[in-house]
Design a protein around this motif. Sequence first.
Motif, short mmCIF file in Angstrom:
data_model
loop_
_atom_site.label_atom_id
_atom_site.label_comp_id
_atom_site.label_asym_id
_atom_site.label_seq_id
_atom_site.Cartn_x
_atom_site.Cartn_y
_atom_site.Cartn_z
N UNK A 140 27.88 53.56 42.70
CA UNK A 140 27.50 54.45 41.60
C UNK A 140 28.63 55.40 41.22
N UNK A 141 29.68 55.47 42.04
CA UNK A 141 30.83 56.30 41.70
C UNK A 141 31.41 55.90 40.35
N UNK A 142 31.44 54.60 40.07
CA UNK A 142 32.02 54.13 38.82
C UNK A 142 31.24 54.65 37.62
N UNK A 143 29.90 54.52 37.66
CA UNK A 143 29.09 55.03 36.55
C UNK A 143 29.26 56.53 36.40
N UNK A 144 29.27 57.25 37.53
CA UNK A 144 29.41 58.71 37.48
C UNK A 144 30.74 59.11 36.87
N UNK A 145 31.82 58.42 37.23
CA UNK A 145 33.14 58.73 36.65
C UNK A 145 33.13 58.54 35.14
N UNK A 146 32.52 57.47 34.68
CA UNK A 146 32.48 57.20 33.24
C UNK A 146 31.68 58.26 32.50
N UNK A 259 21.36 59.33 42.28
CA UNK A 259 22.69 59.73 42.75
C UNK A 259 23.63 60.05 41.60
N UNK A 260 23.40 59.47 40.43
CA UNK A 260 24.24 59.78 39.27
C UNK A 260 24.11 61.25 38.90
N UNK A 261 22.89 61.76 38.91
CA UNK A 261 22.68 63.17 38.58
C UNK A 261 23.37 64.07 39.56
N UNK A 262 23.30 63.74 40.85
CA UNK A 262 23.95 64.56 41.87
C UNK A 262 25.46 64.58 41.66
N UNK A 263 26.03 63.44 41.34
CA UNK A 263 27.48 63.36 41.15
C UNK A 263 27.92 64.13 39.91
#
Length: 420
Positions: A140-146, A259-263
Amino acid sequence: MRDFLPADKARRERVLAVIRERYRAHGFDEIETPVVEEHGRLHAGIGGDNEKLSYSILRRGLDADGIRAAADDPAALSDLGLRYDLTVPLARFYATNRGQLPTVFRAIQIGPVWRAERPQKGRYRQFVQCDIDIMGDESSRAEAELIVASLDTIDALGLQGGTVRVNDRRALDWMLDSFGFTEDERPGVLITIDKLDKIGPDGVAGELRERGVTATAVDAFEAFLKRPQTREYTPYGEQQIRKALPEGAPDQIVAHLASLGEAVVAARPDAGEPPLVYDPFLVRGMGYYTGTIFELAHPSVSYSLGGGGRYDGMIGRFLGQQVPAVGFSIGFERIVDLVAEQEVDQAQAVVLVHDADVPVAELLAHKSALLRAGVARVRLERRAKNMKALLERSAADGYTGFASVRSGDEAGSAEIKPLA
């Protein structure tokens, strides 16, 4: 397809410069791909309705008899076509150049694409896309970075307050399966669900019945759409996601979305709550999406300003092995119309107005002197009878001042006056 006058072009380039700068700040590297791709690649069944809007290029060397013989076979008539998006070319690029790229590759692609749209407001046959993609990262790091990079970019353009609607194609598939729709029915059902904002629950249920899909599944879906709901606000997170889905949603998918929201909160601590909204009915029409999907929204407009999603299966079609990939595209043509009118270049830009008898050598000496003195732009203009019109046009082109020179004046002695 449009022409752009100097002021419009300068404005577009200013916006593009901001987008490039923010994307690069987040660790992405710009690449370039040809505007032309193979016909078979553009029509491989992964571009959704955009494949129907693609421009094809006639094969070279076909005579009249050859054209007539191939009239019923588009692939025989054309072997190339103009790209209709930047994602298909990127997948081909990665498959071709993987050995020279890092394990996790963050790409910027900015360029024109072509679709045979019907002419209407906001729809262009040639338009610019601004994409960032991450290949080689399944987390999910990739989606969060974008998401963070895209929100940061529109903030830098003066469009603060943007939000991202988020969903997951796996959650959509699970939901449709839980209602009782068959796998074969899903594509048509998704097309109808995508109209929910326009035709409402009754319209969706009616259209699904017209499609002849499983009746009990339609009944279950309609009951879910019309279920009683509390109006209390729930911020983005596990509670909001589970509240929006039928009971029993897969824990893994819910945890991934939460997890996206947390990031994003960690990356934007001053924003408070995550600028994300879970939308269980966000579909996005591209057939290559396999996981997380998202759309960029802004309170000033009702339409999206961009979007994207995970397309883990696409690169494997060209490479022969699966590579995780996810991308986010900003709708440049929509954003450039929203960006407030600003001075294209805050640096000094001067129009040098001269008499007709000033020798060329003197004119260039005056121009060079201004450039050496730190003026960003200098344009030579012969003195006109209607000086007001000349100066107004210069201001519209982004110039901030003007100076007059006559034959024999010393280079660098011209007095600069403001145009405003």
